[in-house]
Design a protein around this motif. Structure first.
Motif, PDB file in Angstrom:
ATOM      1  N   MET A   1       0.825  -1.191   0.000  1.00  0.00           N
ATOM      2  CA  MET A   1       0.000   0.000   0.000  1.00  0.00           C
ATOM      3  C   MET A   1       0.872   1.259   0.000  1.00  0.00           C
ATOM      4  N   CYS A   2       1.951   1.263   0.793  1.00  0.00           N
ATOM      5  CA  CYS A   2       2.776   2.463   0.917  1.00  0.00           C
ATOM      6  C   CYS A   2       3.502   2.788  -0.376  1.00  0.00           C
ATOM      7  N   LEU A   3       3.803   1.777  -1.166  1.00  0.00           N
ATOM      8  CA  LEU A   3       4.575   2.000  -2.378  1.00  0.00           C
ATOM      9  C   LEU A   3       3.723   2.113  -3.629  1.00  0.00           C
ATOM     10  N   HIS A   4       2.442   1.873  -3.517  1.00  0.00           N
ATOM     11  CA  HIS A   4       1.559   1.917  -4.684  1.00  0.00           C
ATOM     12  C   HIS A   4       1.588   3.300  -5.328  1.00  0.00           C
ATOM     13  N   SER A   5       1.977   3.369  -6.569  1.00  0.00           N
ATOM     14  CA  SER A   5       2.097   4.580  -7.387  1.00  0.00           C
ATOM     15  C   SER A   5       2.939   5.696  -6.761  1.00  0.00           C
ATOM     16  N   VAL A   6       3.951   5.319  -5.992  1.00  0.00           N
ATOM     17  CA  VAL A   6       4.859   6.294  -5.395  1.00  0.00           C
ATOM     18  C   VAL A   6       6.071   6.451  -6.308  1.00  0.00           C
ATOM     19  N   LYS A   7       6.379   7.682  -6.657  1.00  0.00           N
ATOM     20  CA  LYS A   7       7.527   7.974  -7.516  1.00  0.00           C
ATOM     21  C   LYS A   7       8.824   7.845  -6.728  1.00  0.00           C
ATOM     22  N   ASP A   8       9.917   7.654  -7.448  1.00  0.00           N
ATOM     23  CA  ASP A   8      11.237   7.621  -6.814  1.00  0.00           C
ATOM     24  C   ASP A   8      11.661   9.030  -6.430  1.00  0.00           C
ATOM     25  N   GLY A   9      12.579   9.112  -5.489  1.00  0.00           N
ATOM     26  CA  GLY A   9      13.150  10.389  -5.098  1.00  0.00           C
ATOM     27  C   GLY A   9      12.200  11.279  -4.322  1.00  0.00           C
ATOM     28  N   ALA A  10      12.549  12.537  -4.255  1.00  0.00           N
ATOM     29  CA  ALA A  10      11.788  13.512  -3.471  1.00  0.00           C
ATOM     30  C   ALA A  10      10.350  13.646  -3.956  1.00  0.00           C
ATOM     31  N   ALA A  11      10.119  13.403  -5.235  1.00  0.00           N
ATOM     32  CA  ALA A  11       8.768  13.531  -5.791  1.00  0.00           C
ATOM     33  C   ALA A  11       7.782  12.560  -5.143  1.00  0.00           C
ATOM     34  N   GLY A  12       8.267  11.467  -4.590  1.00  0.00           N
ATOM     35  CA  GLY A  12       7.380  10.483  -3.968  1.00  0.00           C
ATOM     36  C   GLY A  12       7.399  10.480  -2.456  1.00  0.00           C
ATOM     37  N   ASP A  13       8.227  11.322  -1.849  1.00  0.00           N
ATOM     38  CA  ASP A  13       8.348  11.328  -0.386  1.00  0.00           C
ATOM     39  C   ASP A  13       7.024  11.582   0.321  1.00  0.00           C
ATOM     40  N   SER A  14       6.293  12.579  -0.145  1.00  0.00           N
ATOM     41  CA  SER A  14       5.038  12.958   0.503  1.00  0.00           C
ATOM     42  C   SER A  14       4.034  11.812   0.490  1.00  0.00           C
ATOM     43  N   LEU A  15       3.811  11.228  -0.671  1.00  0.00           N
ATOM     44  CA  LEU A  15       2.846  10.136  -0.776  1.00  0.00           C
ATOM     45  C   LEU A  15       3.283   8.926   0.035  1.00  0.00           C
ATOM     46  N   TYR A  16       4.567   8.621   0.012  1.00  0.00           N
ATOM     47  CA  TYR A  16       5.089   7.501   0.791  1.00  0.00           C
ATOM     48  C   TYR A  16       4.810   7.730   2.279  1.00  0.00           C
ATOM     49  N   ALA A  17       5.164   8.909   2.792  1.00  0.00           N
ATOM     50  CA  ALA A  17       4.984   9.209   4.213  1.00  0.00           C
ATOM     51  C   ALA A  17       3.506   9.178   4.609  1.00  0.00           C
ATOM     52  N   LYS A  18       2.654   9.749   3.778  1.00  0.00           N
ATOM     53  CA  LYS A  18       1.222   9.789   4.082  1.00  0.00           C
ATOM     54  C   LYS A  18       0.606   8.396   4.066  1.00  0.00           C
ATOM     55  N   ASN A  19       0.967   7.587   3.078  1.00  0.00           N
ATOM     56  CA  ASN A  19       0.458   6.219   3.002  1.00  0.00           C
ATOM     57  C   ASN A  19       0.942   5.383   4.180  1.00  0.00           C
ATOM     58  N   LEU A  20       2.193   5.565   4.544  1.00  0.00           N
ATOM     59  CA  LEU A  20       2.757   4.823   5.664  1.00  0.00           C
ATOM     60  C   LEU A  20       2.077   5.212   6.971  1.00  0.00           C
ATOM     61  N   ALA A  21       1.854   6.499   7.180  1.00  0.00           N
ATOM     62  CA  ALA A  21       1.168   6.955   8.397  1.00  0.00           C
ATOM     63  C   ALA A  21      -0.244   6.386   8.467  1.00  0.00           C
ATOM     64  N   LEU A  22      -0.926   6.379   7.350  1.00  0.00           N
ATOM     65  CA  LEU A  22      -2.288   5.837   7.313  1.00  0.00           C
ATOM     66  C   LEU A  22      -2.279   4.340   7.630  1.00  0.00           C
ATOM     67  N   ALA A  23      -1.301   3.619   7.107  1.00  0.00           N
ATOM     68  CA  ALA A  23      -1.197   2.183   7.371  1.00  0.00           C
ATOM     69  C   ALA A  23      -0.872   1.901   8.840  1.00  0.00           C
ATOM     70  N   LEU A  24      -0.026   2.713   9.442  1.00  0.00           N
ATOM     71  CA  LEU A  24       0.388   2.489  10.832  1.00  0.00           C
ATOM     72  C   LEU A  24      -0.672   2.912  11.852  1.00  0.00           C
ATOM     73  N   TYR A  25      -1.335   4.021  11.606  1.00  0.00           N
ATOM     74  CA  TYR A  25      -2.260   4.577  12.601  1.00  0.00           C
ATOM     75  C   TYR A  25      -3.733   4.341  12.300  1.00  0.00           C
ATOM     76  N   GLY A  26      -4.085   4.260  11.050  1.00  0.00           N
ATOM     77  CA  GLY A  26      -5.493   4.177  10.675  1.00  0.00           C
ATOM     78  C   GLY A  26      -6.077   5.568  10.537  1.00  0.00           C
ATOM     79  N   GLU A  27      -7.138   5.669   9.741  1.00  0.00           N
ATOM     80  CA  GLU A  27      -7.728   6.981   9.432  1.00  0.00           C
ATOM     81  C   GLU A  27      -8.264   7.691  10.663  1.00  0.00           C
ATOM     82  N   GLU A  28      -8.992   6.989  11.516  1.00  0.00           N
ATOM     83  CA  GLU A  28      -9.609   7.640  12.676  1.00  0.00           C
ATOM     84  C   GLU A  28      -8.560   8.149  13.669  1.00  0.00           C
ATOM     85  N   LYS A  29      -7.546   7.328  13.938  1.00  0.00           N
ATOM     86  CA  LYS A  29      -6.501   7.729  14.887  1.00  0.00           C
ATOM     87  C   LYS A  29      -5.731   8.941  14.360  1.00  0.00           C
ATOM     88  N   LEU A  30      -5.415   8.928  13.079  1.00  0.00           N
ATOM     89  CA  LEU A  30      -4.704  10.075  12.495  1.00  0.00           C
ATOM     90  C   LEU A  30      -5.542  11.342  12.592  1.00  0.00           C
TER      91      LEU A  30
END
Length: 105
Positions: A1-30
Motif C-alpha cells: 500500500m505504501c509504495l503503490h504509485s509512489v515515484k522515486d526520489g523527493a517527488a514520492g516522499d510525501s505520498l510515501y509518508a502519508k500512506n505509511l502513516a495511514l497504514a500504521l495509525y489508521g484513518e480515525e486515529k490520524l
C-alpha cells in the motif's frame, strides 16, 4: 500500500509518508491526533489533539529515513531537507482527513 504509485526520489516522499502513516495509525486515529500534540496558534480548538504514538512514529520515521537514503533522483533536494519534511507531510495528511470528515457531516 505504501509504495503503490509512489515515484522515486523527493517527488514520492510525501505520498510515501502519508500512506505509511495511514497504514500504521489508521484513518480515525490520524484524524484525532496531531504530530506534536501542541495546539496551533490560529486554532479555534482550546484543547490540542493528542500526540501520535511515539513507538509507531519512531517506526514511521525510521522507514521514511531508509526510503530517503535509498531513493534519490538527480536534482532532488538535500537529504537533510527531505528528512525534515516528514512532520509537514503527516500534518498535511491529518488536515486533509479532518477536511474530508467535515464534508461528510
Amino acid at each position: 500500500m505504501c509504495l503503490h504509485s509512489v515515484k522515486d526520489g523527493a517527488a514520492g516522499d510525501s505520498l510515501y509518508a502519508k500512506n505509511l502513516a495511514l497504514a500504521l495509525y489508521g484513518e480515525e486515529k490520524l484524524r484525532n491526533s496531531s504530530v506534536t500534540g501542541k495546539a496551533f496558534k490560529d486554532s479555534k480548538e482550546a484543547k490540542p489533539k493528542p500526540k501520535l504514538d511515539a513507538r509507531k512514529y519512531a517506526l514511521l520515521k525510521s522507514l521514511y529515513e531508509k526510503r530517503v537514503k535509498s531513493s534519490t533522483v538527480e536534482g532532488d533536494a538535500s537529504e537533510e531537507t527531505r528528512l525534515n519534511r516528514l512532520n509537514v507531510y503527516i500534518a498535511d495528511k491529518i488536515q486533509k482527513l479532518c477536511q474530508k470528515s467535515k464534508r461528510k457531516s
